[in-house]
Every structure is written in C-alpha cells, then in structure tokens.
Design a protein around this motif. Structure first.
Motif, short mmCIF file in Angstrom:
data_model
loop_
_atom_site.label_atom_id
_atom_site.label_comp_id
_atom_site.label_asym_id
_atom_site.label_seq_id
_atom_site.Cartn_x
_atom_site.Cartn_y
_atom_site.Cartn_z
N UNK A 270 0.96 -1.35 0.04
CA UNK A 270 0.07 -0.06 0.10
C UNK A 270 0.94 1.17 0.05
N UNK A 271 0.62 2.15 -0.68
CA UNK A 271 1.24 3.41 -0.96
C UNK A 271 1.46 4.27 0.35
N UNK A 272 0.44 4.15 1.16
CA UNK A 272 0.66 5.07 2.39
C UNK A 272 1.60 4.30 3.27
N UNK A 273 2.07 2.98 3.01
CA UNK A 273 2.90 2.45 3.78
C UNK A 273 4.49 2.15 3.16
N UNK A 274 4.65 3.01 2.00
CA UNK A 274 5.75 3.15 1.10
C UNK A 274 6.90 3.70 2.08
N UNK A 275 7.78 2.99 2.27
CA UNK A 275 9.07 3.65 3.17
C UNK A 275 9.77 4.84 2.43
N UNK A 276 9.87 4.66 0.84
CA UNK A 276 10.33 5.64 0.11
C UNK A 276 9.69 7.03 0.28
N UNK A 277 8.42 7.33 0.87
CA UNK A 277 7.81 8.30 1.00
C UNK A 277 8.67 9.48 1.96
N UNK A 278 9.16 8.68 2.92
CA UNK A 278 9.96 9.98 3.80
C UNK A 278 11.53 9.40 3.80
N UNK A 279 11.88 8.65 2.63
CA UNK A 279 13.34 8.30 2.57
C UNK A 279 14.27 9.76 2.36
N UNK A 280 13.73 10.63 1.18
CA UNK A 280 14.60 11.52 1.21
C UNK A 280 15.24 12.35 2.01
N UNK A 281 14.04 12.62 3.09
CA UNK A 281 14.55 13.14 4.44
C UNK A 281 15.40 12.38 5.57
N UNK A 282 15.00 11.16 5.48
CA UNK A 282 15.68 10.26 6.64
C UNK A 282 16.94 9.81 5.92
N UNK A 283 17.33 9.84 4.74
CA UNK A 283 18.54 9.28 4.26
C UNK A 283 19.14 10.05 3.19
N UNK A 284 19.09 11.35 3.57
CA UNK A 284 19.71 12.61 2.69
C UNK A 284 21.28 12.34 2.76
N UNK A 285 21.94 12.80 1.67
CA UNK A 285 23.23 12.55 1.45
C UNK A 285 24.14 13.34 2.65
N UNK A 286 24.74 12.64 2.99
CA UNK A 286 25.81 13.05 4.50
C UNK A 286 25.29 12.40 5.91
N UNK A 287 24.16 11.78 5.60
CA UNK A 287 23.38 11.34 6.93
C UNK A 287 23.96 10.12 7.26
N UNK B 35 26.00 -2.72 10.07
CA UNK B 35 26.89 -1.74 9.39
C UNK B 35 26.56 -0.43 9.71
N UNK B 36 27.52 0.57 10.01
CA UNK B 36 27.28 2.16 10.19
C UNK B 36 27.93 2.82 8.99
N UNK B 37 27.47 3.52 8.17
CA UNK B 37 27.90 4.18 7.09
C UNK B 37 27.34 5.35 6.94
N UNK B 38 27.98 6.31 5.89
CA UNK B 38 27.28 7.57 5.49
C UNK B 38 26.55 7.50 3.91
N UNK B 39 25.55 8.10 3.99
CA UNK B 39 25.20 8.15 2.62
C UNK B 39 25.56 9.12 1.77
N UNK B 40 26.43 8.85 0.68
CA UNK B 40 27.18 9.42 -0.06
C UNK B 40 26.13 9.82 -1.43
N UNK B 41 25.14 9.02 -1.69
CA UNK B 41 24.42 9.45 -2.90
C UNK B 41 23.05 8.91 -2.70
N UNK B 42 22.02 9.92 -2.99
CA UNK B 42 20.74 9.53 -2.82
C UNK B 42 19.80 9.89 -4.30
N UNK B 43 19.37 8.78 -4.78
CA UNK B 43 18.85 9.19 -5.92
C UNK B 43 17.12 8.79 -6.02
N UNK B 44 16.28 9.79 -5.53
CA UNK B 44 14.87 9.53 -5.26
C UNK B 44 14.18 8.89 -6.55
N UNK B 45 14.30 9.39 -7.86
CA UNK B 45 13.68 9.00 -9.16
C UNK B 45 13.95 7.53 -9.11
#
Length: 380
Positions: free
Chosen positions: A261-278, A327-337
């Motif tokens: 279901x779209x309302x449970x789509x984890x990618x809806x908030x992903x751009x904020x949660x996993x922004x580059x540098x996080x 694993x703990x790592x840094x987000x170095x690239x986020x491609x929402x599309x």
C-alpha cells in the motif's frame, strides 16, 4: 353341495397375493435384522434388513416400529417354508427409478449423502437407487483423496440413465463450474484496479500465493507481499489464512494483487531520513561480488560498494562482511527517482574534502541500480 372346511372358509376370507405384487401391511414384530409384516395373507411376510435398504449399518428397530404401516413388494409367495418374502427397497427402487428418470429428463439438481467412497469415484443413493459419480466428475479440480467426501452431502445432475443395465451416472463438476462462472461474473462486475479486497489463501508456491476472492483467484506475487524482502512465501502464508490486499491489475480473467500500500511506502520519507551526508546503521541483507546490500529498513536497501567498505583496500566484500552484520556508514548518494542509495564506510574516516578536491574524492563513490543488480543476481 358339499360343505367347505373351516380352513377353506378361512383361506377364502384372506386376500390372494402374487409375486411382484405391491401390498400394504402392518409391522407386528421387529428385530435389528428383520421385521414381520402382517399383509392380510394366510402367512405373515418376512422383511430382512437387506431387502429394506442397501445400507448394511441400519438397525431395523430404529426405523420400524410395531404398528407401523408399510408398502412392500412380494418377492416370493412361498419360500419353501411357507413364508412370504417381502422387499421394501425394491419397491422404493422402482419408484426411485421414476424419480431419477424425471431428474435426468429435466436436468434437475439432486442432493444426496455419499454412502461409499471407491477408488474410481463416489456412490450416492437416491430413493434406493445407487448412483455413481466418477472421480473425474466429483470436482472441477483433481481430487487425489476422495475420502473427505465420505458421509458428506453432494449436489449433482444425472448425466446417464440406463435402468436396464442399472447404470446411473452423476456429475458434480458441471454444477461447480457453472457456479464459479456465475460468481466470477458477479465478482468482476464489482471490482476494479486499486480496490482493497479480502480473500482466503488457496495455495502457496515459491513465487507467490493464490488468494480465493470468492469467484476468482488472485495472484499475490512474492515481490508484492511487502515493501520489505520476502524470502519464502510459505513462511509468511499458509492455506486458509485470511488476507487483505489491493487489486494491482486486472488482465482478462487474471487478477494481480499487492500488499504494498502506498501509504506504507518507506520511500515516501526516505529523502529526508537518508539525505546525502546522513550517517545510518543497517544490516547486511545480501552479498554480491561488487558489494553488499544493507537493509536500512524493510523496503529500503542501500548499496555499500566494495570500494567503500573500508579505508583499506578490500578485494572481496565477503572477506570482511557477511549477511546479518550490522554496518554504520554515511549516505554518499541519494537518487529518489531511481530509488537508489549509496553508502560509504570509507567516508566516515576520510577528512572532509575541499571544494577543489570534492570531484576527485567522490570518484570512488559508485552508484549502482539496485533493482538491476538484484535481478542480475537472481538470474545467476
């Protein structure tokens, strides 16, 4: 004129009977296996259990009682011992034959209890007429074990009526097929893509689950069971489970279902949660030759390329990581599309690059299409 004896007068007052005649009598005595019937003849009639019914388990004391009236057929006027042999089931069968003939001619639906389960099918009895239902006509699907039908009522139509050969064939299958076709028509008239529907799991395979929607089956593919990864549908569903799903696609008589279901789509908030540098923490979900896929949450995997696993050179990901490792790592690239996230452990240790060196330092960051990588690995 000669005088008649008392016996002659008595016999003259009694009715005459003949073999094959139908007479009415009264039960004067009954035992589990036979009953004595007064038919107004000089001798009482004997009605055995075998001539009352085809069911050998019947106790006559439970179905006949002293004083009951009953119509019977005369089989023998004198069995050698002066007894009259009677039959109830043959009279019932004669009448049953007419009943079956009417049902055959009118395509009437009959319902009867299964009295016997054979290797080749089922037997039912309608008014003492034995009707055989071949295994191939019991259901619209192959039934390996017919024992579940023992003692159950089934509905059928008579498709063959041959009293001379005592051959009577019943068919349940055509009723089931017709009923399903009607239910399917009703179902497709009221559903559309995007609707939420409820059903019951009918079958589970390695690639998905078939859900009975009450008129048609819908396929819930393994890829549509969750936003997260499902390794084995049989660990998630079992036959009989009630399921709520969404109609993803209707193609002719085929229905594709989804629980994503779209309302449970984890990618809806992903751009904020996993922004580059996080800086994020996840578990290694899968290993490949070029890196490790790290599950950040159900439905979101990020790629930790082999070149980014450590500040030291790593030949193969399996040399330092295994499935389940945290694993703990840094987000170095986020491609929402394209729904791609790239991680780097190496970037956790490297000094912040200057603007002039940013392009060179980021040359090691590899962006890989996760969906393509998953598909390629599954093909291998």
């Amino acid at each position: 004129m000669s005088e008649e004896t008392f016996e002659q007068l008595l016999e003259g007052s009694l009715k005459q009977i003949h073999t094959g005649e139908v007479v009415e009598g009264s039960v004067i005595a009954v035992k589990p296996e036979e009953a004595i019937i007064n038919i107004g003849y000089k001798s009482d009639g004997i009605l055995t259990r075998n001539e009352y019914t085809n069911d050998s388990s019947v106790d006559l004391t439970e179905v006949l009682h002293v004083g009951d009236s009953i119509e019977v057929k005369v089989l023998k006027v004198n069995d050698g011992d002066g007894q009259v042999i009677l039959s109830y089931k043959r009279l019932a069968a004669d009448r049953g034959n007419k009943r079956i003939e009417e049902a055959f001619n009118n395509h009437e639906v009959l319902t009867a209890k299964v009295t016997e389960v054979l290797n080749g099918g089922l037997c039912v009895v309608v008014e003492e007429v034995r009707i055989f239902i071949p295994a191939s006509l019991v259901s619209d699907v192959y039934e390996k074990d017919l024992s579940k039908y023992a003692g159950q009522e089934v509905s059928f139509v008579v498709t063959e009526y041959n009293p001379k050969r005592r051959r009577y064939i019943g068919d349940c299958k055509q009723l089931i097929v017709a009923d399903k076709a009607e239910k399917q028509k009703e179902l497709f008239a009221k559903i559309k893509e995007g609707d939420s529907v409820e059903g019951v799991v009918k079958n589970v395979t390695d690639f998905g689950a078939f859900i009975d929607l009450g008129g048609a089956d819908g396929l819930l593919h393994i890829s549509e069971m969750s936003w997260g990864r499902v390794e084995n549908p049989k660990k998630v569903f079992k036959v009989g489970d009630k399921v709520k799903a969404m109609i993803k696609e209707i193609n002719g008589s085929k229905i594709a279902l989804s629980m994503k279901y779209e309302d449970a789509n984890p990618w809806k908030e992903a751009e904020t949660k996993y922004a580059t540098g996080t800086v994020v923490t996840g578990k290694v979900a899968r290993m490949t030759d070029f890196g490790a896929f790290v599950e950040l949450e159900p439905g979101i995997d990020a790629l930790l390329h082999v070149s980014q696993i450590s500040k030291d050179h790593v030949e193969k990901p399996a040399d330092v990581l295994k499935v389940g490792d945290e694993v703990t790592a840094k987000v170095v690239d986020f491609n929402a599309a394209d729904k791609k996230i790239s991680l780097s452990v190496k970037a956790m240790f490297a000094p912040e690059p200057s603007e002039e060196k940013a392009e060179d330092d980021n040359a090691d960051v590899v962006s890989v299409n996760i969906e393509e990588a998953i598909a390629n690995q599954e093909e291998e």
